[in-house]
Enzyme design. Structure first.
Site, short mmCIF file in Angstrom:
data_model
loop_
_atom_site.label_atom_id
_atom_site.label_comp_id
_atom_site.label_asym_id
_atom_site.label_seq_id
_atom_site.Cartn_x
_atom_site.Cartn_y
_atom_site.Cartn_z
CD GLU A 83 -2.93 -1.12 0.08
OE1 GLU A 83 -3.02 -0.10 -0.63
OE2 GLU A 83 -3.64 -2.13 -0.10
NE ARG A 93 -17.88 -4.14 1.49
CZ ARG A 93 -18.14 -5.39 1.87
NH1 ARG A 93 -19.39 -5.85 1.87
NH2 ARG A 93 -17.17 -6.19 2.26
CB CYS A 146 -6.98 -2.63 6.26
SG CYS A 146 -7.13 -4.40 6.53
CG HIS A 169 -4.85 -4.94 1.97
ND1 HIS A 169 -4.98 -3.57 1.79
CD2 HIS A 169 -5.71 -5.28 2.96
CE1 HIS A 169 -5.89 -3.11 2.64
NE2 HIS A 169 -6.35 -4.12 3.35
#
Length: 217
Positions: A83, A93, A146, A169
């Site tokens: 990342e 979500r 995360c 990830h």
């Protein structure tokens, strides 16, 4: 205080109905390992807004590490995603493991819009490719726990420039992917080997490689 010769790796507890989280499985396998003269310490973080950062800050204070890499599961991704940037937004979500579901909230109220990783992610990607591991540079860590942890990590270390830190990830494990038809996966043992290489490169590389690794969309 100078950083100790310690590497802090973190993974997460299971979430979203999963029974395991390969991030913790892969990270915990490196507990106590010696890499480039540094000792690896693994810590498991809760999948919970706020609480995860408290656990991370406690580990940072205890370990005073030279290098920190937080690892999380991203079901649907096919490669290790190194990342690049964490953004100051929580927009969940699904609820976290404490049934919290923040929407359009900042991670840190008075924090900047974003932080960039201080890991040499391009050199890491090249080393992973050379060693046969699938890896990519990712331009988004999402807006769930995360990213929350990634942003909180970089904020906590914002004045400790000597301590490199970032987030990776990883895909589902094969056991998880069997319950998600068509989803890519990567063996936990492979992820552990890749993380060992990532740590080695991060400790050995002073200046990141200047090679193209951007995204068109």
């Amino acid at each position: 205080m100078t950083a100790r010769r310690t590497v802090l790796l973190t993974g997460f507890q299971p979430f979203g109905g999963e029974q395991v989280n390969p991030s913790w499985q892969a990270v915990s396998a490196l507990q106590g390992a010696r890499i480039a003269g540094h000792r690896v310490v693994a810590r498991e973080l809760p999948v919970a807004f706020g609480t995860s950062l408290k656990a991370l800050r406690a580990a940072l204070k205890e370990m005073q590490p030279a290098l920190v890499i937080c690892v999380g599961q991203a079901g649907g991704r096919a490669q290790l995603s190194l990342e690049r940037v964490a953004i100051n937004v929580d927009d969940a979500r699904i609820p976290d493991n404490r049934d919290q579901q923040p929407v359009d909230m900042p991670v840190i109220g008075d924090g900047p819009a974003a932080y960039f990783t201080t890991l040499p992610i391009k050199a890491m990607r090249e080393a992973l490719h050379t060693a046969g591991f699938p890896a990519e540079i990712s331009q988004t860590a999402g807006t769930y726990v995360c990213n929350h942890v990634f942003y909180g990590l970089m904020h906590a270390l914002r004045r400790q420039r000597a301590v490199r830190a970032g987030f990776i990830h990883i895909p589902y494990s094969p056991a998880q992917a069997s319950a998600h038809p068509g989803a890519p996966s990567l063996a936990v043992e492979t992820v552990t080997q890749a993380l060992r290489e990532v740590v080695r490169v991060a400790l050995a590389t002073r200046d990141d490689a200047r090679i193209a690794a951007g995204a068109e969309h």
